[in-house]
Design an enzyme around this catalytic site. Sequence first.
Site, PDB file in Angstrom:
ATOM      1  N   ARG A   1       0.844  -1.190   0.000  1.00  0.00           N
ATOM      2  CA  ARG A   1       0.000   0.000   0.000  1.00  0.00           C
ATOM      3  C   ARG A   1       0.885   1.248   0.000  1.00  0.00           C
ATOM      4  NH1 ARG A   1      -3.317   2.871   4.901  1.00  0.00           N
ATOM      5  NH2 ARG A   1      -4.140   4.549   3.597  1.00  0.00           N
TER       6      ARG A   1
ATOM      7  N   HIS B   1      -3.317  10.928   1.057  1.00  0.00           N
ATOM      8  CA  HIS B   1      -2.785  10.654   2.390  1.00  0.00           C
ATOM      9  C   HIS B   1      -2.188  11.959   2.938  1.00  0.00           C
ATOM     10  CE1 HIS B   1      -1.252   7.262   5.149  1.00  0.00           C
ATOM     11  NE2 HIS B   1      -1.031   8.406   5.781  1.00  0.00           N
TER      12      HIS B   1
ATOM     13  N   GLU C   1      -7.836   8.356   6.687  1.00  0.00           N
ATOM     14  CA  GLU C   1      -8.029   8.898   8.037  1.00  0.00           C
ATOM     15  C   GLU C   1      -8.534  10.341   8.065  1.00  0.00           C
ATOM     16  OE1 GLU C   1      -4.764   6.208  10.493  1.00  0.00           O
ATOM     17  OE2 GLU C   1      -4.387   8.341  10.215  1.00  0.00           O
TER      18      GLU C   1
ATOM     19  N   ASN D   1      -7.559   1.448   9.956  1.00  0.00           N
ATOM     20  CA  ASN D   1      -6.254   1.705  10.561  1.00  0.00           C
ATOM     21  C   ASN D   1      -6.428   1.629  12.074  1.00  0.00           C
ATOM     22  OD1 ASN D   1      -5.441   2.240   7.980  1.00  0.00           O
ATOM     23  ND2 ASN D   1      -4.936   4.389   8.315  1.00  0.00           N
TER      24      ASN D   1
ATOM     25  N   TYR E   1      -4.153   1.116  15.872  1.00  0.00           N
ATOM     26  CA  TYR E   1      -2.885   0.994  16.591  1.00  0.00           C
ATOM     27  C   TYR E   1      -3.065   0.677  18.063  1.00  0.00           C
ATOM     28  CZ  TYR E   1      -0.665   3.045  12.481  1.00  0.00           C
ATOM     29  OH  TYR E   1      -0.217   3.279  11.201  1.00  0.00           O
TER      30      TYR E   1
ATOM     31  N   GLU F   1      -3.577  -0.417   8.304  1.00  0.00           N
ATOM     32  CA  GLU F   1      -2.414   0.012   9.090  1.00  0.00           C
ATOM     33  C   GLU F   1      -2.517  -0.595  10.477  1.00  0.00           C
ATOM     34  OE1 GLU F   1      -1.574   4.195   9.374  1.00  0.00           O
ATOM     35  OE2 GLU F   1      -2.078   4.577   7.272  1.00  0.00           O
TER      36      GLU F   1
END
Length: 499
Positions: A100, A145, A190, A329, A331, A396
Amino acid sequence: MASYSFLGVTVSFIFIITYAFANDTLHFPKDFLLGTATASYQIEGAWNESGKGESIWDEYTHNRPNFIRDHSTGDVACDSYHKYKEDVQLLSNLKVDFYRFSISWPRVLPTGYANVINREGINYYKNLINELLAKGIEPFVTLYHWDHPEIFEKMGGWTNEMMVEWISDYARVIFKELGPKVKYFITINEAAVFCDEGYGRNDKAPGKNLGSTGKYLCMHNALKAHAKIYHIYDEEFRKPGDKIGIDAACSGAIAKHLNDTTAIDLHFQFHCGWAVHPIFSKTGDYPEVMKTHIAENSRLDGYPRSLLPKFSPTWVNYIKGTSDFFALNHYTSVRVETVPREEGQRWYQFSGVKESLDPSWPGSASSWLKVVPQGFREIINKIAKEYDNPPLYIMENGFSDECCTSDHSRISYLHSYIKAMLLAIYEDGCNVKGYTIWSFLDNFEWLAGYTERFGLVYVNFTDSQRTRTPKLSFNWYKHIIETRKLTSTFDSPTVINVA
């Protein structure tokens, strides 16, 4: 156990015998995709070469160096603009199914407008795609992005509804030039992050610091832009088997107090739902609780109308359903608790939820990134429950440290999160189709500069050649890709230098 299939118990039994072995090995489902990711401004460099125009991140880092922890810029970054062949060879050695990456809008349209196309910029991405395909690696292409042309920011950027037209013109150029060889596109990365931190605050470019009004207006236009790009692709460029979607950042939520499910749901609606409910829900539009809370707070603060813009019925229908998959995404997670409210008083932070971090959670080099794998499983399940279990691609997921190639903590993090994801697939029946590690290379990490490293490959930023060295995690992930399974242990292999 699985709860999304009419087969019920039969499916649950099949899941059990598929993945449960004596040595606790978890196999990836058939046709599951494994890859890694980067973004244009963070790796390419060549900020003013070969006809490229100025982006908002060029402007931000050059004129606000004190905002970046080490006063650095992405002017050179990993120099991937010149070293893309070396990068693709590393990706080939890693044996990923896909890579990606994102397109730099001002690299292909230096004035921002579609009447001037920079052939050198277009050819860079064509060459990158050809190199990937020659190695059997599928390109996943992100159109936006965070690095739009600075000229448009001077006219308001995402607070100007004309951005819907400008980015749609740009998308049409990319679809025409690159679409024939690309099967997977992501429209916008995002939006909740750059709208909140770039327009609501000054923690990301363009650093407008406009408060709630700015961030809500930004998202409103981003959702319109995404929908228009989707329809352009669907009506003019889609090939059989092609897929296009939007990428959302959704953290997990762990209740601070037992059974406080209200706090978990409110947190989801105001953070993840804000960006995806208009697209993936059956009704479309923003979550009802968001509309209610923000309207009430706006009234109590004396505003003549809600700070949350309103979609017309036409726009609600135009936006609804405009994604072939859910790109996530993720985390980390936060601890959440409901803040008591008296009638006639404002909702705390609009949502009525207070966030904190549990001091017992292991940390990383990033203050915000704690290791909470159960939160990953929770958010995957929440998305499945809210939106009828859509095809889900993890676009992500990664861990930051400060240095070195012996990155045992990264391996530990990735192992625990991949395991949580596989349990969400096999025990909970979630429809996850792919997984992406952020990031392929150490790179420019926004306000952290080069002080935080997420890469599977170490980049020496003090070397003019930007020397690359695979880390332990590179070889660990390579082994997982080759074997298509996750074992109960995660012993690190020896570092191997790959030319």
